[in-house]
Enzyme design. Sequence first.
Site, short mmCIF file in Angstrom:
data_model
loop_
_atom_site.label_atom_id
_atom_site.label_comp_id
_atom_site.label_asym_id
_atom_site.label_seq_id
_atom_site.Cartn_x
_atom_site.Cartn_y
_atom_site.Cartn_z
N HIS A 65 10.32 -38.70 53.35
CA HIS A 65 11.41 -37.82 53.07
C HIS A 65 12.60 -38.62 53.64
O HIS A 65 13.59 -38.52 52.81
CB HIS A 65 11.29 -36.60 54.13
CG HIS A 65 12.29 -35.74 53.89
ND1 HIS A 65 12.63 -34.41 53.70
CD2 HIS A 65 13.54 -35.84 54.63
CE1 HIS A 65 13.82 -33.88 53.76
NE2 HIS A 65 14.49 -34.79 54.34
N GLU A 66 12.56 -39.38 54.55
CA GLU A 66 13.87 -40.26 54.76
C GLU A 66 13.95 -41.47 53.78
O GLU A 66 14.98 -41.79 53.49
CB GLU A 66 13.47 -40.71 56.34
CG GLU A 66 13.86 -39.76 57.46
CD GLU A 66 14.92 -38.71 57.13
OE1 GLU A 66 15.81 -39.15 56.51
OE2 GLU A 66 14.64 -37.41 57.43
N HIS A 80 15.77 -40.42 51.03
CA HIS A 80 17.41 -40.14 51.00
C HIS A 80 17.91 -41.68 50.79
O HIS A 80 19.08 -41.77 50.42
CB HIS A 80 17.61 -39.87 52.51
CG HIS A 80 17.48 -38.32 52.57
ND1 HIS A 80 18.03 -37.62 52.03
CD2 HIS A 80 16.67 -37.71 53.73
CE1 HIS A 80 17.84 -36.28 52.20
NE2 HIS A 80 17.05 -36.19 53.36
N GLU A 101 17.86 -31.39 50.68
CA GLU A 101 16.77 -31.57 51.69
C GLU A 101 15.40 -31.08 50.88
O GLU A 101 14.36 -31.52 50.58
CB GLU A 101 16.72 -30.42 52.75
CG GLU A 101 17.79 -31.06 53.82
CD GLU A 101 17.50 -32.40 54.29
OE1 GLU A 101 16.37 -32.77 54.67
OE2 GLU A 101 18.37 -33.36 54.43
#
Length: 647
Positions: free
Chosen positions: A170-171, A174, A258
């Site tokens: 997930h990070e 980003h 998100e």
Amino acid sequence: MNFHHAQDLARRNTGWLVLLFGLAVAGIMAAAVAAVLLALKGTRTWSGQILSGQEPGLALAVALAVLTVIVLGSLLKLRQLAGGGRTVAEGLGGRRVHPSSQDPQLRKLLNVVEEMALAAGIPVPAVFLLDEPAINAFAAGWTPADAVIGVTRGAVESLSRDELQGVVAHEISHITGGDMARNLHLAGTLHGILLLGLTGEFVLRHLRGVRLGGTRGRGGVGSVGAALGLAALALLAVGYIGSFFGNLIKALISRQREFHADAAAVQYTRHPAGLAGALKRIGGAPQGSLLRTPNASEFSHAYFSLGVKASLRNPLATHPPLAERVRRLDPDWDGRWQEPLPRARNPAPLPAAAGRPAAAAPVRRLLSVSAALEALDQAGQADTRSLGYARGLLGRLPPDLAGESQDPLGAQALLLALAADATPEARQRQLVLVRALGAGGLADLADKLVPPMQALAPELRLPLVDLALATLHGLSRPQALLFRQALLELIEADQAISLREWLLQRLVLHHLDGAHGLGRRPPAHRGNLVQAAPSARLLLTALARLEHEDEEGAARAFAAGCREAALPEEGALPPPPGDGRELEAAMEELGALPRPDRIRLMRGAMACGALDNQLTPDGLFLIRILARGLDLPMPLLVPRKEREAGA
């Protein structure tokens, strides 16, 4: 999910949010003017008669003062954040996890980050641990070169490896999606609005000991104190207005991101249960994802899950409700949260090869340009095949070289060994210059590492370089400056810089400068590839001549590169670039192009560096370094055999 399209959409949405922010500032200025005028009219010193006719000038002065506070506050905060991800992580109380750590839990975290970064085609970020019981994480930085990933101790100890991998994926999304820079811009800009409320709080605290009555016989101090008190309350009220708009903007920006990052994490791992499990454990943990650090609210929009107290059903919440995120990943979820995994009191020592698969067979086959272009189109994405291939590459690294990459001195020596001349006589002349800087130990170790580096398979070079670059985050500023000078001295020892040397030099310095807070931020996008055609042609010429020794082959490669990049060929093959300074100037111009133009350039570079429509592993190494210089993720190219096996 196509990340190039997603970034374009995010940029357009950001434009609308900038407009919204401007309207919010205008509203705050108007509210501040009204509050100050009402406060002054309510005092005896400024009676309605004295103030009559002065309202326009006073209103303008107040508006300009408020605007000045907002602008200066934002600029000062942005300057503070110029240090990149490391500044953010340390501001939140994080401490860097050393790459050689043998703590089993931290080793698990490091291995997951290394695998995911390599599969996504970005530098391995520095990893910071936040001593927080909550389950949370974040990515911060201006570019992938200075990016860090912060993870709480609660996440490391309470999540399984699959769940932790989902959080890290997930990070990573980003980072590849360009969200980090926007998050830092947002944190810096909103700080200016928050300063108004902070100023009001400061004045009120200092007025508590002042007697507002019984002092009018001494110059009307009571009236002035009352006026200051009313003005402070007004600033406090205006500050709350700023907080409202700031939280609204954060929510509008981050909530949808998100969902995108969750989808990207599943695309990376092809294992939605891992990410869903991490979210379920947050719901079942007593402390949830809430952080205790006083600075948590500044970056509330950048966390994996809600980091400050707020109702997730509140439209101003920076994150979607946990249950909604879980149901998108697990439609059959029964609604029950999961308790965190019990913490191991005395974990067993971590084996040296823990977390990494058995060594895979070396890959020395050529890679087709069509496969490379397909991978470039999927930049920022990964799948189980690329993730598995990344694990295999890390598992194939020779243990002695992998160990050196985790040591600060060894990491520097590895990079010098890679840049050193293969000829012993020429190499010794290079190392003499390094020793003259007072770095004799570094020069000796680099000399020792040259033979194993020369024997290293080409496809293993960039993974090893990535591990070494991640270790450079731990250098002190004087150490970083000394290594920087040593690398420049070694490469420039023969008074001539080849394209290979220049690309490696640029990769290391680009990462080193970003990691040590020299303030490198993404350049403002300007121009287009047609306008920058001379610089693009210079770079393609250098690539063509590097990969093709004969003039005819280089000319064909150059023409293929220009066609793929949609550039006019303009006749014969240009002469080679004069020196590194000419290439550096070209790269600065090309690095400032909008991302779609940089992608076109990379497509041209791939076609230009191909030999008979094939990319050699050595040529691919240079292409991936070029992509790093252009701040473009360049995923691993999984060989056909591995792709077919994973299909």
